[in-house]
Design a protein around this motif. Structure first.
Motif, short mmCIF file in Angstrom:
data_model
loop_
_atom_site.label_atom_id
_atom_site.label_comp_id
_atom_site.label_asym_id
_atom_site.label_seq_id
_atom_site.Cartn_x
_atom_site.Cartn_y
_atom_site.Cartn_z
N GLU A 157 10.68 4.02 6.46
CA GLU A 157 9.27 3.71 6.20
C GLU A 157 9.01 2.21 6.15
O GLU A 157 7.95 1.75 6.54
CB GLU A 157 8.83 4.34 4.88
CG GLU A 157 8.73 5.84 4.93
CD GLU A 157 8.36 6.42 3.59
OE1 GLU A 157 7.18 6.79 3.43
OE2 GLU A 157 9.23 6.47 2.70
N ARG A 185 7.69 2.01 12.83
CA ARG A 185 6.32 2.55 12.76
C ARG A 185 5.63 2.52 14.12
O ARG A 185 4.96 3.46 14.50
CB ARG A 185 5.49 1.77 11.74
CG ARG A 185 5.90 2.04 10.32
CD ARG A 185 5.02 1.25 9.34
NE ARG A 185 5.33 1.63 7.99
CZ ARG A 185 4.83 2.69 7.36
NH1 ARG A 185 4.00 3.48 7.97
NH2 ARG A 185 5.18 2.96 6.13
N ALA A 212 7.57 11.55 3.88
CA ALA A 212 7.74 10.32 4.65
C ALA A 212 7.53 10.56 6.14
O ALA A 212 6.85 9.79 6.81
CB ALA A 212 9.13 9.74 4.41
N MET A 238 4.56 8.96 8.43
CA MET A 238 4.88 8.15 9.62
C MET A 238 4.31 8.78 10.89
O MET A 238 4.37 8.16 11.95
CB MET A 238 6.40 8.00 9.75
CG MET A 238 7.06 7.25 8.61
SD MET A 238 6.81 5.48 8.66
CE MET A 238 7.94 5.02 9.95
#
Length: 159
Positions: free
Chosen positions: A54, A60, A96, A100
Motif C-alpha cells: 500500500e 499504486r 488492502a 488498491m
C-alpha cells in the motif's frame, strides 16, 4: 467370466483412486477473500506474479495495468497473481487489495518457495513463471500491460 469381472473391478478401482487423488491436489493457499486457490488452476499456465504494498507509489499506478493485463491474457493461459509484500492476510489483505483496486487474484501465502523466486527488497517487482513452473524473468520497477504482454510473448517463443 470371473477373470473378466476382476479386470473390470480393478480398472474401475484404479479410475476411482485416480479421481480421488486428483481431488486432493495441493492448494496454493487462499486468495484475498479466503477462497482456496487449487494448484491445478495454475498448472500449465504462465504466471505474472507481482509483489505490491500500500505504501509503494509505483505499485499504486501499476495495478490498473496489471488489471488490464489479467483480462487481456486470460484466454492465452496467462494468470496475473499478486502478493502483498508486507505479508498481510485475512481481512487486512482483502481490505488492502480492495483499497488498491486489485481485480486479479492476490495470494495470501507467498509462492516464492514454490516457484523458486529469489528474495527481493525492492518494490514493485514482477516475476514471470513459465507453464512448467520455472521462473523465467524478474522485472524490477513499474511495469505496463503492453510491456508485460510483449515480454511473456517473447519468452513463450523461446526468447
Amino acid at each position: 467370466m470371473g477373470t473378466r469381472l476382476q479386470v473390470v473391478v480393478r480398472t474401475l478401482m484404479g479410475i476411482c483412486a485416480g479421481l480421488i487423488l486428483a481431488g486432493c491436489a495441493e492448494d496454493v493457499g487462499v486468495d484475498q477473500y479466503g477462497r482456496k486457490v487449487p494448484a491445478e488452476r495454475l498448472e500449465g499456465q504462465w504466471l505474472v506474479i507481482n509483489y505490491w504494498a500500500e505504501w509503494c507509489a509505483p505499485c499504486r499506478s501499476e495495478i490498473p495495468e496489471l488489471n488490464a493485463l489479467a483480462v487481456q491474457l486470460e484466454a492465452r493461459s496467462v494468470r496475473v497473481l499478486g502478493v502483498n509484500f508486507d505479508g498481510l492476510s485475512g481481512t487486512q489483505l482483502s481490505t488492502a487489495s480492495d483499497a488498491m483496486g486489485i481485480d486479479y487474484t492476490v495470494l495470501a501465502q507467498d509462492p516464492a518457495a514454490r516457484y523458486g523466486l529469489p528474495a527481493n527488497a525492492v518494490l514493485p517487482v514482477t516475476y514471470i513463471v513459465d507453464d512448467q513452473g520455472q521462473m523465467r524473468e524478474r522485472l524490477l520497477g513499474e511495469q505496463t500491460a503492453a510491456g508485460l504482454a510483449a515480454r511473456v510473448q517473447v519468452l513463450r517463443n523461446g526468447g
